[in-house]
Write a protein that holds these residues in place. Structure first.
Motif, PDB file in Angstrom:
ATOM      1  N   UNK A 250       0.851  -1.187   0.000  1.00 43.87           N
ATOM      2  CA  UNK A 250       0.000   0.000   0.000  1.00 43.87           C
ATOM      3  C   UNK A 250       0.885   1.234   0.000  1.00 43.87           C
ATOM      4  N   UNK A 251       0.601   2.150  -0.896  1.00 49.93           N
ATOM      5  CA  UNK A 251       1.391   3.373  -1.011  1.00 49.93           C
ATOM      6  C   UNK A 251       0.460   4.532  -1.334  1.00 49.93           C
ATOM      7  N   UNK A 252       0.836   5.716  -0.928  1.00 49.06           N
ATOM      8  CA  UNK A 252       0.050   6.895  -1.261  1.00 49.06           C
ATOM      9  C   UNK A 252       0.355   7.342  -2.682  1.00 49.06           C
ATOM     10  N   UNK A 253      -0.587   8.055  -3.265  1.00 49.36           N
ATOM     11  CA  UNK A 253      -0.389   8.603  -4.604  1.00 49.36           C
ATOM     12  C   UNK A 253       0.880   9.448  -4.626  1.00 49.36           C
ATOM     13  N   UNK A 254       1.647   9.270  -5.691  1.00 45.82           N
ATOM     14  CA  UNK A 254       2.915   9.953  -5.818  1.00 45.82           C
ATOM     15  C   UNK A 254       4.096   9.169  -5.287  1.00 45.82           C
ATOM     16  N   UNK A 255       3.817   8.088  -4.582  1.00 46.52           N
ATOM     17  CA  UNK A 255       4.869   7.266  -4.006  1.00 46.52           C
ATOM     18  C   UNK A 255       5.457   6.276  -4.994  1.00 46.52           C
ATOM     19  N   UNK A 256       6.372   5.454  -4.487  1.00 44.14           N
ATOM     20  CA  UNK A 256       7.085   4.499  -5.333  1.00 44.14           C
ATOM     21  C   UNK A 256       7.091   3.109  -4.701  1.00 44.14           C
ATOM     22  N   UNK A 257       7.180   2.121  -5.546  1.00 47.33           N
ATOM     23  CA  UNK A 257       7.389   0.740  -5.133  1.00 47.33           C
ATOM     24  C   UNK A 257       8.298   0.081  -6.153  1.00 47.33           C
ATOM     25  N   UNK A 258       9.033  -0.935  -5.714  1.00 51.84           N
ATOM     26  CA  UNK A 258       9.792  -1.758  -6.644  1.00 51.84           C
ATOM     27  C   UNK A 258       9.350  -3.208  -6.483  1.00 51.84           C
ATOM     28  N   UNK A 259       8.818  -3.734  -7.558  1.00 52.41           N
ATOM     29  CA  UNK A 259       8.436  -5.140  -7.591  1.00 52.41           C
ATOM     30  C   UNK A 259       9.617  -5.977  -8.066  1.00 52.41           C
ATOM     31  N   UNK A 260       9.729  -7.159  -7.495  1.00 53.17           N
ATOM     32  CA  UNK A 260      10.745  -8.111  -7.919  1.00 53.17           C
ATOM     33  C   UNK A 260      10.067  -9.401  -8.340  1.00 53.17           C
ATOM     34  N   UNK A 261      10.668 -10.080  -9.278  1.00 51.54           N
ATOM     35  CA  UNK A 261      10.178 -11.382  -9.714  1.00 51.54           C
ATOM     36  C   UNK A 261      11.383 -12.304  -9.790  1.00 51.54           C
ATOM     37  N   UNK A 262      11.445 -13.239  -8.862  1.00 52.86           N
ATOM     38  CA  UNK A 262      12.555 -14.180  -8.810  1.00 52.86           C
ATOM     39  C   UNK A 262      12.190 -15.441  -9.571  1.00 52.86           C
TER      40      UNK A 262
ATOM     41  N   UNK B 235      10.366  -1.006 -11.354  1.00 58.72           N
ATOM     42  CA  UNK B 235      10.404   0.188 -10.519  1.00 58.72           C
ATOM     43  C   UNK B 235       9.237   1.070 -10.913  1.00 58.72           C
ATOM     44  N   UNK B 236       8.394   1.387  -9.935  1.00 58.91           N
ATOM     45  CA  UNK B 236       7.176   2.152 -10.194  1.00 58.91           C
ATOM     46  C   UNK B 236       7.244   3.452  -9.399  1.00 58.91           C
ATOM     47  N   UNK B 237       7.300   4.545 -10.125  1.00 60.74           N
ATOM     48  CA  UNK B 237       7.364   5.868  -9.500  1.00 60.74           C
ATOM     49  C   UNK B 237       6.100   6.651  -9.795  1.00 60.74           C
ATOM     50  N   UNK B 238       5.849   7.672  -8.990  1.00 62.92           N
ATOM     51  CA  UNK B 238       4.678   8.530  -9.163  1.00 62.92           C
ATOM     52  C   UNK B 238       3.412   7.684  -9.345  1.00 62.92           C
ATOM     53  N   UNK B 239       3.229   6.755  -8.435  1.00 67.41           N
ATOM     54  CA  UNK B 239       2.075   5.865  -8.527  1.00 67.41           C
ATOM     55  C   UNK B 239       0.772   6.634  -8.346  1.00 67.41           C
TER      56      UNK B 239
END
Length: 124
Positions: A11-23, A82-86
């Protein structure tokens, strides 16, 4: 055969970032083109980003271009998103996918292997 396990959602606020990984399991990860897709309830799975087996060519959906970046580390058998400015409209379950191929595909039918998905929720 390859098995994929996504992580990094949350969960992230609008404008935030997350990085997804897939192993990925297996010794031939570098021979697989990889893709990220997302899906919301009642809608079809949609293309987000893809990358060739070497990492030299990438592609993005128009809706995420300039905000998301796909990359891979073949030594670690991992692909990243990498997801920015969500934004709230990015809320979905995100899936990674693999196909034993040089080229990537932009449709789910182009991939043979899928992870279980990771939830991304963006609050306004």
């Amino acid at each position: 055969q390859v098995q994929l396990v996504e992580s990094g959602g949350g969960l992230v606020q609008a404008g935030g970032s997350l990085r997804l990984s897939c192993a990925a399991s297996g010794r031939t990860f570098s021979s697989y083109a990889m893709g990220w897709f997302r899906q919301t309830p009642g809608k079809e799975r949609e293309f987000v980003a893809a990358i060739t087996w070497s990492g030299g060519i990438t592609s993005y959906a128009d809706s995420v271009k300039g905000r998301f970046t796909i990359s891979r580390d073949n030594a670690k058998n991992t692909v990243y998103l990498q997801m920015n400015n969500l934004q709230p409209e990015d809320t979905a379950v995100y899936y990674c996918a693999a196909r034993y191929s040089f080229r990537y595909y932009k449709t789910p039918s182009g991939y043979d292997y899928w992870g279980q998905g990771t939830q991304v929720t963006v609050s306004s």
